[in-house]
Scaffold this active site. Structure first.
Site, PDB file in Angstrom:
ATOM      1  CB  SER A  64      -0.845  -0.068   1.275  1.00  5.55           C
ATOM      2  OG  SER A  64      -1.117   1.206   1.756  1.00  5.55           O
ATOM      3  CE1 TYR A 109      -3.661  -2.397   5.296  1.00  6.93           C
ATOM      4  CE2 TYR A 109      -2.806  -0.231   4.704  1.00  6.93           C
ATOM      5  CZ  TYR A 109      -3.358  -1.436   4.333  1.00  6.93           C
ATOM      6  OH  TYR A 109      -3.605  -1.704   3.008  1.00  6.93           O
TER       7      TYR A 109
HETATM    8  P1  NAP Z   1     -10.757  -6.819   1.820  1.00 11.88           P
HETATM    9  O1  NAP Z   1     -11.855  -6.542   0.881  1.00 11.88           O
HETATM   10  O2  NAP Z   1     -10.889  -6.455   3.255  1.00 11.88           O
HETATM   11  O3  NAP Z   1     -10.372  -8.371   1.699  1.00 11.88           O
HETATM   12  C1  NAP Z   1      -9.354  -8.900   2.507  1.00 11.88           C
HETATM   13  C2  NAP Z   1      -9.393 -10.399   2.462  1.00 11.88           C
HETATM   14  O4  NAP Z   1      -8.422 -10.892   3.403  1.00 11.88           O
HETATM   15  C3  NAP Z   1     -10.752 -10.971   2.880  1.00 11.88           C
HETATM   16  O5  NAP Z   1     -11.051 -12.074   2.051  1.00 11.88           O
HETATM   17  C4  NAP Z   1     -10.501 -11.399   4.306  1.00 11.88           C
HETATM   18  O6  NAP Z   1     -11.292 -12.483   4.740  1.00 11.88           O
HETATM   19  C5  NAP Z   1      -9.041 -11.840   4.238  1.00 11.88           C
HETATM   20  N1  NAP Z   1      -8.475 -11.874   5.596  1.00 11.88           N
HETATM   21  C6  NAP Z   1      -8.457 -10.871   6.497  1.00 11.88           C
HETATM   22  N2  NAP Z   1      -7.938 -11.306   7.658  1.00 11.88           N
HETATM   23  C7  NAP Z   1      -7.618 -12.605   7.479  1.00 11.88           C
HETATM   24  C8  NAP Z   1      -7.079 -13.593   8.326  1.00 11.88           C
HETATM   25  N3  NAP Z   1      -6.790 -13.352   9.619  1.00 11.88           N
HETATM   26  N4  NAP Z   1      -6.882 -14.836   7.832  1.00 11.88           N
HETATM   27  C9  NAP Z   1      -7.222 -15.120   6.548  1.00 11.88           C
HETATM   28  N5  NAP Z   1      -7.745 -14.222   5.703  1.00 11.88           N
HETATM   29  C10 NAP Z   1      -7.956 -12.978   6.163  1.00 11.88           C
HETATM   30  O7  NAP Z   1      -9.409  -6.100   1.338  1.00 11.88           O
HETATM   31  P2  NAP Z   1      -8.926  -5.641  -0.128  1.00 11.88           P
HETATM   32  O8  NAP Z   1      -9.206  -4.209  -0.252  1.00 11.88           O
HETATM   33  O9  NAP Z   1      -9.369  -6.604  -1.151  1.00 11.88           O
HETATM   34  O10 NAP Z   1      -7.346  -5.750   0.072  1.00 11.88           O
HETATM   35  C11 NAP Z   1      -6.547  -6.746  -0.519  1.00 11.88           C
HETATM   36  C12 NAP Z   1      -5.099  -6.346  -0.356  1.00 11.88           C
HETATM   37  O11 NAP Z   1      -4.850  -5.114  -1.038  1.00 11.88           O
HETATM   38  C13 NAP Z   1      -4.711  -6.105   1.110  1.00 11.88           C
HETATM   39  O12 NAP Z   1      -3.399  -6.597   1.321  1.00 11.88           O
HETATM   40  C14 NAP Z   1      -4.732  -4.588   1.235  1.00 11.88           C
HETATM   41  O13 NAP Z   1      -3.881  -4.146   2.256  1.00 11.88           O
HETATM   42  C15 NAP Z   1      -4.253  -4.186  -0.145  1.00 11.88           C
HETATM   43  N6  NAP Z   1      -4.649  -2.827  -0.551  1.00 11.88           N
HETATM   44  C16 NAP Z   1      -5.955  -2.531  -0.797  1.00 11.88           C
HETATM   45  C17 NAP Z   1      -6.301  -1.237  -1.207  1.00 11.88           C
HETATM   46  C18 NAP Z   1      -7.730  -0.863  -1.512  1.00 11.88           C
HETATM   47  O14 NAP Z   1      -7.980   0.317  -1.812  1.00 11.88           O
HETATM   48  N7  NAP Z   1      -8.675  -1.778  -1.458  1.00 11.88           N
HETATM   49  C19 NAP Z   1      -5.305  -0.264  -1.353  1.00 11.88           C
HETATM   50  C20 NAP Z   1      -3.981  -0.599  -1.095  1.00 11.88           C
HETATM   51  C21 NAP Z   1      -3.670  -1.885  -0.695  1.00 11.88           C
HETATM   52  P3  NAP Z   1     -12.826 -12.265   5.173  1.00 11.88           P
HETATM   53  O15 NAP Z   1     -13.543 -12.079   3.889  1.00 11.88           O
HETATM   54  O16 NAP Z   1     -13.141 -13.525   5.861  1.00 11.88           O
HETATM   55  O17 NAP Z   1     -12.853 -11.051   6.044  1.00 11.88           O
END
Ligand code: NAP
Length: 255
Positions: free
Chosen positions: A152, A165
């Site tokens: 990120s 984070y």
């Molecule tokens: P998200 O919608 O919150 O999805 C995260 C996923 O990780 C969910 O499937 C969640 O499972 C799983 N997870 C969380 N805690 C876990 C645990 N303890 N054990 C196993 N699985 C776990 O997030 P996202 O936005 O898709 O983010 C994906 C990646 O991109 C992350 O690394 C995030 O930091 C990075 N990122 C995202 C953005 C953005 O704007 N979205 C920007 C920069 C970086 P559950 O469904 O069961 O909760």
């Protein structure tokens, strides 16, 4: 010029995706399977993983595997069980997408809950190291493996109020760079960092509750970049950070 991934880009590749039940991880798992990868779906909510499994099978993708695992609680024994199952079923791993993460609190550091800090560091950083460390023998069995770390912009440069984070992503990036350096001349495993930038998911909505989600790109828009970095075309990329918001249109889908 835009990247045109071959329809069978990931044929015969075994790819593990963490956090495969929702958000970007879910879309990546479906996309990898559409490009013929056998995807191992790791996540903590079984029903979500089952839905992704069903969607892949309904689209005639290679049969995926499901690994229910809570990365906050999983220890060495649990991860070794996964390693054993992968050895028995597949014998190698060709791709590992570290995608799962949690946001934690958005407060000043001197208000940050210590318990929450430990949880975030565990899921976003320590579990990433543990999985990579224990999956290395399987990655070494592949002749062209990829390890992708999802960071990120606050991982590259930590900013005020992003707490654990930001620090967990900063540390994870450090590990990714160390790993890339160690493997550069000794292995065919290619290691890169990917920063998806603002993307329409539940995590983003939690971080920016006042934002209109319709102003953000969807996870689908990122998929050419994810396919490029997971497949054979990125053979020459190693130890690099790819920022989706800065690479222009060549590796992003038009919406
Ligand atoms: P998200 O919608 O919150 O999805 C995260 C996923 O990780 C969910 O499937 C969640 O499972 C799983 N997870 C969380 N805690 C876990 C645990 N303890 N054990 C196993 N699985 C776990 O997030 P996202 O936005 O898709 O983010 C994906 C990646 O991109 C992350 O690394 C995030 O930091 C990075 N990122 C995202 C953005 C953005 O704007 N979205 C920007 C920069 C970086 P559950 O469904 O069961 O909760």
């Amino acid at each position: 010029m835009s990247y045109e991934p071959a329809p069978d880009l990931l044929k015969n590749r075994i790819v593990l995706v963490t956090g495969a039940g929702d958000g970007i991880g879910r879309t990546a798992a479906l996309t990898f399977a559409r490009h013929r990868a056998t995807v191992i779906l790791l996540g903590r909510t079984v029903e979500k993983l089952e839905q992704v499994y069903d969607d892949i099978v309904a689209a005639n993708g290679p049969e995926p595997g499901i690994v229910p695992m809570d990365l906050e609680k999983a220890g060495q024994a649990e991860i070794n069980e996964l390693v054993q199952a992968l050895i028995e079923n597949y014998g190698r791993l060709d791709g590992l997408l570290h995608n799962a993460s949690i946001l934690g609190e958005r407060v000043p550091f001197d208000h940050y809950s210590i318990e929450q800090w430990q949880r975030v560091m565990q899921v976003n950083c320590t579990a990433v190291f543990m999985l990579t460390r224990l999956l290395m023998p399987l990655l070494r069995e592949s002749d062209d493996a990829r390890v992708l770390f999802t960071s990120s912009s606050v991982g590259e440069t930590p900013r005020a109020y992003w707490g654990a984070y930001a620090v967990s992503k900063y540390a994870m990036e450090g590990f990714a760079k160390l790993m890339a350096d160690e493997l550069e001349n000794t292995s065919t495993i290619r290691v890169n960092i990917l920063n998806p930038g603002g993307t329409r998911t539940a995590m983003r909505a939690k971080a920016y509750p006042a934002e209109d989600p319709n102003t953000l790109k969807t996870p689908d828009a990122l998929m050419p970049l994810y396919l490029y970095l997971m497949g054979p075309d990125s053979r020459e990329e190693h130890g690099r950070t790819f920022r989706a918001d800065q690479i222009g249109d060549s590796l992003l889908s038009e919406e």
